[in-house]
Write a protein that holds these residues in place. Structure first.
Motif, PDB file in Angstrom:
ATOM      1  N   VAL A  59      83.894  69.578 116.354  1.00  0.00           N
ATOM      2  CA  VAL A  59      83.832  70.985 115.974  1.00  0.00           C
ATOM      3  C   VAL A  59      83.994  71.791 117.253  1.00  0.00           C
ATOM      4  CG1 VAL A  59      82.446  72.853 115.031  1.00  0.00           C
ATOM      5  CG2 VAL A  59      82.348  70.587 113.992  1.00  0.00           C
ATOM      6  N   LEU A  60      85.029  72.595 117.323  1.00  0.00           N
ATOM      7  CA  LEU A  60      85.303  73.383 118.507  1.00  0.00           C
ATOM      8  C   LEU A  60      84.887  74.829 118.232  1.00  0.00           C
ATOM      9  CD1 LEU A  60      88.397  73.087 120.795  1.00  0.00           C
ATOM     10  CD2 LEU A  60      87.429  75.309 120.267  1.00  0.00           C
ATOM     11  N   SER A  61      83.774  75.223 118.811  1.00  0.00           N
ATOM     12  CA  SER A  61      83.263  76.579 118.627  1.00  0.00           C
ATOM     13  C   SER A  61      83.927  77.520 119.612  1.00  0.00           C
ATOM     14  CB  SER A  61      81.744  76.602 118.829  1.00  0.00           C
ATOM     15  OG  SER A  61      81.277  77.935 118.902  1.00  0.00           O
ATOM     16  N   LEU A  62      84.382  78.667 119.105  1.00  0.00           N
ATOM     17  CA  LEU A  62      84.986  79.697 119.962  1.00  0.00           C
ATOM     18  C   LEU A  62      83.971  80.763 120.349  1.00  0.00           C
ATOM     19  CD1 LEU A  62      88.049  79.390 120.605  1.00  0.00           C
ATOM     20  CD2 LEU A  62      87.470  78.344 118.401  1.00  0.00           C
ATOM     21  N   ALA A  63      82.685  80.533 120.083  1.00  0.00           N
ATOM     22  CA  ALA A  63      81.683  81.585 120.239  1.00  0.00           C
ATOM     23  C   ALA A  63      81.575  82.101 121.671  1.00  0.00           C
ATOM     24  CB  ALA A  63      80.319  81.075 119.767  1.00  0.00           C
TER      25      ALA A  63
ATOM     26  N   GLU B  99      89.008  88.392 122.808  1.00  0.00           N
ATOM     27  CA  GLU B  99      89.004  86.942 122.642  1.00  0.00           C
ATOM     28  C   GLU B  99      88.500  86.578 121.251  1.00  0.00           C
ATOM     29  OE1 GLU B  99      88.664  85.442 127.232  1.00  0.00           O
ATOM     30  OE2 GLU B  99      86.813  85.468 126.038  1.00  0.00           O
ATOM     31  N   ALA B 100      88.822  85.356 120.847  1.00  0.00           N
ATOM     32  CA  ALA B 100      88.597  84.948 119.462  1.00  0.00           C
ATOM     33  C   ALA B 100      87.124  84.890 119.079  1.00  0.00           C
ATOM     34  CB  ALA B 100      89.238  83.586 119.214  1.00  0.00           C
ATOM     35  N   GLY B 101      86.248  84.718 120.072  1.00  0.00           N
ATOM     36  CA  GLY B 101      84.838  84.621 119.762  1.00  0.00           C
ATOM     37  C   GLY B 101      84.117  85.942 119.657  1.00  0.00           C
ATOM     38  N   CYS B 102      84.813  87.049 119.848  1.00  0.00           N
ATOM     39  CA  CYS B 102      84.169  88.362 119.715  1.00  0.00           C
ATOM     40  C   CYS B 102      83.692  88.572 118.289  1.00  0.00           C
ATOM     41  CB  CYS B 102      85.149  89.474 120.088  1.00  0.00           C
ATOM     42  SG  CYS B 102      85.446  89.649 121.843  1.00  0.00           S
ATOM     43  N   ILE B 103      82.461  89.000 118.145  1.00  0.00           N
ATOM     44  CA  ILE B 103      81.954  89.362 116.823  1.00  0.00           C
ATOM     45  C   ILE B 103      82.657  90.642 116.374  1.00  0.00           C
ATOM     46  CG2 ILE B 103      79.897  90.166 115.586  1.00  0.00           C
ATOM     47  CD1 ILE B 103      78.283  88.203 117.275  1.00  0.00           C
TER      48      ILE B 103
ATOM     49  N   CYS C 127      80.567  87.420 111.701  1.00  0.00           N
ATOM     50  CA  CYS C 127      81.899  86.798 111.714  1.00  0.00           C
ATOM     51  C   CYS C 127      82.615  87.148 113.017  1.00  0.00           C
ATOM     52  CB  CYS C 127      82.723  87.244 110.509  1.00  0.00           C
ATOM     53  SG  CYS C 127      83.164  88.993 110.468  1.00  0.00           S
ATOM     54  N   ARG C 128      83.567  86.306 113.409  1.00  0.00           N
ATOM     55  CA  ARG C 128      84.249  86.465 114.689  1.00  0.00           C
ATOM     56  C   ARG C 128      85.749  86.662 114.472  1.00  0.00           C
ATOM     57  NH1 ARG C 128      80.615  85.064 118.888  1.00  0.00           N
ATOM     58  NH2 ARG C 128      78.689  84.146 118.055  1.00  0.00           N
ATOM     59  N   ILE C 129      86.371  87.284 115.440  1.00  0.00           N
ATOM     60  CA  ILE C 129      87.771  87.681 115.312  1.00  0.00           C
ATOM     61  C   ILE C 129      88.680  86.490 115.050  1.00  0.00           C
ATOM     62  CG2 ILE C 129      89.745  88.608 116.604  1.00  0.00           C
ATOM     63  CD1 ILE C 129      87.892  90.764 115.510  1.00  0.00           C
ATOM     64  N   GLY C 130      88.418  85.359 115.693  1.00  0.00           N
ATOM     65  CA  GLY C 130      89.249  84.183 115.462  1.00  0.00           C
ATOM     66  C   GLY C 130      89.249  83.765 114.008  1.00  0.00           C
TER      67      GLY C 130
END
Length: 489
Positions: A92-96, A114-118, A143-146
């Motif tokens: 599981v690759l988290s972008l957080a 970036e993809a982890g931005c809320i 939820c996050r942008i990615g």
């Protein structure tokens, strides 16, 4: 000869050496939150939860997993609803941790994030600069942008601003072999070949891993006015929508539909909820007009349209928010509707879209079909009336066994989705396909379109390592079955 376990151990050791022990988690307690989604429909398994801190580390993880033949499931806020982010082995690759706002260009009206931005953080950054990023969802605080990009998220403002695909100008993506495609251009015109970003938006992480995006900004609204309207039927609500669209144009920001049953369960289960109109009505519309012009008389315009509609018998009653607090309270009735359904027992959910011209017909036709199939079933059809996206949910009959009701999910899928298909609609409007609708695509998607999707998947991810088994199945090293379907308690 090396065993799979030893190879996996070597992979984990290599990732830990590069990223650090705090970014490569293998303990059961650390993995647990990543194994299920919001609704708890599926439960998965994983070797590790990996949390890279930047684009280069994401690329490194992808390259190492490709070398080891280990699948990767990207996750953002893990607020998905269709099983698209549930792992079945692998990483599981988290972008957080990719949560930086890289650049805001007020003249170009873009923000690079970036993809982890809320999502809420992006909204707030835009607002601080005097702009608006209009994507708005019930889960915007987590939820996050990615994930928004991977599912082509919609929300309540699609009518005016479009969904995530329309809000995106450029992407940065890590491909299945670890190469990075840098498409972070804030251009509104660029005809130098294929528009590659649209391959990845809505692909649910099956074609590449989005690490950053250039998003559109809009003038910040200076005036808003909200109304809650009672109607005799979905058809009357649609007629009101037509009048408002003609009178207000793109100042009509939102037009949300709520059935009587939906409002009643919100009033029953949401603390502090107040009935907005004096009596009960079969259908309701939540309407919002907004404008960046501080002197725009939106209240006067809305009052005129609603007054004429009332005089013509098109609507039965209406209430306008007299303050920001009252407008927020009206929106709260709509935004809590998804959550309160669980208090009414089992819920069979559908996220569908039909042409706006047929949305009222769809609600009425599908409701009659389901009620005829199971007397006592309670239809909760609500959502984004102005763009044709309806959450056609079914609550169990009062007193029925919950598990027995949920066992009928496939039967009601067929009823509802056949009607959607006959109306040239889509069985997946804004939540995605994931696992829950993958097999349904084989029945409703054009066969040529399915062939093209498989060809793209094989080209961009020939080893089937990026979120395998989701959206479209191309064979290869398919994952084992994820633990069975179960409704969120």
């Amino acid at each position: 000869m090396a065993t799979a376990a030893s190879e996996h151990g070597t992979l984990i050791d290599g990732l830990t050496e590069r990223l650090g022990a705090a970014a490569v988690l293998t303990g059961a307690d650390d993995l647990e939150p990543a194994l299920t989604e919001t609704r708890g429909l599926y439960r998965g398994r994983a070797l590790a939860l990996v949390r890279p801190g930047d684009r280069e580390e994401v690329a490194f993880v992808v390259r190492e997993c490709a070398r080891a033949g280990v699948p990767i499931v990207p996750q953002g806020g893990n607020t998905g609803l269709v099983g698209g982010g549930v792992p079945d082995g692998g990483i599981v690759l988290s972008l957080a941790r990719l949560d930086r706002i890289r650049h805001l260009d007020p003249v170009n009206a873009t923000i690079t994030v970036e993809a982890g931005c809320i999502l809420r953080a992006v909204q707030e950054a835009a607002e601080a600069a005097g702009h608006l990023f209009p994507l708005s969802l019930a889960s915007e605080g987590s939820c996050r942008i990615g994930g928004n990009l991977a599912t082509n998220a919609g929300g309540t403002a699609v009518l005016r601003y479009g969904n995530m695909r329309e809000l995106t100008l450029g992407l940065e993506v890590v491909l299945a072999d670890g190469r990075v495609w840098n498409g972070l251009k804030g251009l509104r015109k660029d005809n130098t070949g294929y528009d590659l970003k649209d391959l990845f938006i809505g692909s649910e992480g099956t074609l590449g891993i989005i690490t950053a995006a250039v998003l559109k900004l809009f003038p910040k609204p200076r005036v808003r006015v909200t109304a809650f309207v009672g109607c005799a039927s979905p058809g009357r609500a649609l007629a009101l929508f037509e009048r408002l669209r003609e009178a207000a144009g793109d100042q009509l920001t939102a037009f949300e539909y709520i059935p009587d049953f939906g409002l009643e369960i919100v009033l029953r289960h949401r603390p502090g909820a107040v009935r907005p109109l004096a009596g009960r009505h079969p259908s309701y519309a939540l309407v919002e007009l907004s404008s960046p012009q501080a002197d725009a008389d939106l209240r006067g315009r809305l009052e005129t349209v609603l007054g004429q509609a009332l005089e013509d018998g098109l609507i039965a009653d209406a209430a306008l928010g007299a303050s920001e607090a009252q407008s927020l309270a009206l929106w709260g009735l709509r935004e809590s509707l998804s959550e309160v359904q669980r208090f009414e027992g089992g819920s069979i959910k559908h996220d569908v879209a039909v042409p706006v011209s047929r949305v009222a017909e769809f609600i009425e036709t599908a409701a009659k079909a389901c009620e005829a199939e199971m007397p006592g079933i309670r239809v909760c059809a609500f959502g984004h009336f102005g763009d044709g996206n309806i959450h056609f949910n079914l609550s169990q009959p009062v007193g029925m066994d919950r598990d027995a009701f949920l066992a009928e999910w496939a039967r009601f899928n067929r009823i509802v989705h056949d009607i959607v298909h006959a109306m040239d609609g889509s069985i997946a409007a804004e939540h995605g396909v994931g696992l829950i609708k993958r097999e349904e695509l084989l029945r409703y998607k054009d066969p040529v379109a399915l062939d093209l999707m498989r060809a793209l998947k094989r080209t961009l991810d020939p080893r089937n390592l990026l979120n395998p088994g989701k959206v479209i199945d191309i064979g290869g090293p398919a994952p084992s079955a994820i633990a069975g379907l179960m409704e969120h308690p």
